[in-house]
Each structure stands twice: as C-alpha cells, then as structure tokens.
Design a protein around this motif. Sequence first.
Motif, PDB file in Angstrom:
ATOM      1  N   TRP A  52       0.841  -1.192   0.000  1.00 42.87           N
ATOM      2  CA  TRP A  52       0.000   0.000   0.000  1.00 42.87           C
ATOM      3  C   TRP A  52       0.877   1.243   0.000  1.00 42.87           C
ATOM      4  O   TRP A  52       1.753   1.384   0.841  1.00 42.87           O
ATOM      5  N   THR A  53       0.642   2.139  -0.929  1.00 39.77           N
ATOM      6  CA  THR A  53       1.415   3.378  -0.992  1.00 39.77           C
ATOM      7  C   THR A  53       0.826   4.457  -0.099  1.00 39.77           C
ATOM      8  O   THR A  53       1.394   5.541   0.005  1.00 39.77           O
ATOM      9  N   ASP A  54      -0.310   4.182   0.566  1.00 36.48           N
ATOM     10  CA  ASP A  54      -0.949   5.185   1.412  1.00 36.48           C
ATOM     11  C   ASP A  54      -1.197   4.682   2.841  1.00 36.48           C
ATOM     12  O   ASP A  54      -2.019   5.228   3.554  1.00 36.48           O
TER      13      ASP A  54
ATOM     14  N   ASN B 271      -2.747  -0.755  -5.416  1.00 36.84           N
ATOM     15  CA  ASN B 271      -1.705  -0.195  -4.561  1.00 36.84           C
ATOM     16  C   ASN B 271      -2.224   0.835  -3.567  1.00 36.84           C
ATOM     17  O   ASN B 271      -1.445   1.454  -2.862  1.00 36.84           O
ATOM     18  N   ILE B 272      -3.528   1.050  -3.533  1.00 38.40           N
ATOM     19  CA  ILE B 272      -4.122   2.079  -2.679  1.00 38.40           C
ATOM     20  C   ILE B 272      -5.164   1.435  -1.769  1.00 38.40           C
ATOM     21  O   ILE B 272      -6.034   0.694  -2.227  1.00 38.40           O
TER      22      ILE B 272
ATOM     23  N   SER C 242      -6.735   3.573   0.791  1.00 36.36           N
ATOM     24  CA  SER C 242      -7.620   4.698   1.129  1.00 36.36           C
ATOM     25  C   SER C 242      -8.096   4.634   2.580  1.00 36.36           C
ATOM     26  O   SER C 242      -9.288   4.646   2.862  1.00 36.36           O
TER      27      SER C 242
END
Length: 132
Positions: free
Chosen positions: A79-81, A107-108, A110
């Motif tokens: 996860w980039t977030d 990849n998100i 949220s």
Amino acid sequence: DWFAKWVWQICKDKFMKGIGGNLFDPNGALTRGQAVTILNNIALNTPLPASPWNGYIDTPNVITVKWDSPFPNIQRAAWTDVPAEAYYATSVIRAFGLGIIDGTNPNIFSPERPITRGEFAKMLYRALSRID
C-alpha cells in the motif's frame, strides 16, 4: 444522548477510542482505517467466553480465533498510502491479508476515506464467515 451508554461501554471495553481531546464524535463517519482497527480491537480485547455462544453469534471469538491463527495463504499488498507508523497499519495488513477488506485499487487502500454501510457489511460478513 440515547447512545451515550453504548459509547462509554465500547470505549471501556477497548473496542473503540475517541478522536482525541476527550471527544468521541458519535455523529462522524468511520474511515476504512478506523473500521479495520475496530475489528482488530475486538479480536485483541475480548476474552473468550466460558460457555459457547449462548444462542448468539460469538463475534469476538470468531474474529479472535481467525485473526490470531497462523494462515499459510495470507495475501500481501504494497500500500502506498498506509504508513508503517500509522495507528491502523497492522489492522489494515491483517484485514487485507485475511481477505476481509480490499484496497480501492491494487496499490491504494484509502484508509482515510469514509466507509459506506455496504462496505462495512461486506467486511463484517467476511470476518464472521471465517469459521472453519
């Protein structure tokens, strides 16, 4: 308020916390990160009952048994977030790894996005349906 006793009890049981500054924000929406953290808190802070089920779905026991058991096929995601130091990071990893919640794209995750009632229903069903 009609919900005050429930708010006090859920905080006492360590299933949920307020938003800081001795505030709970009972009319605020939950985020995706908060929702998975609540499930994780239930798994970690509920003692197993002495007698089985008593006619009700034993939600904490189901989540504890399933979330704390070793799983050979845990999903992994980058996860980039979801910062490693975020309060919800471990909960997100566990919930996704066990197939309880999905990302909003590959990849998100949220984590700060409000969760809909439908999304929470799906997540709760997936957590509860993990009984062998």
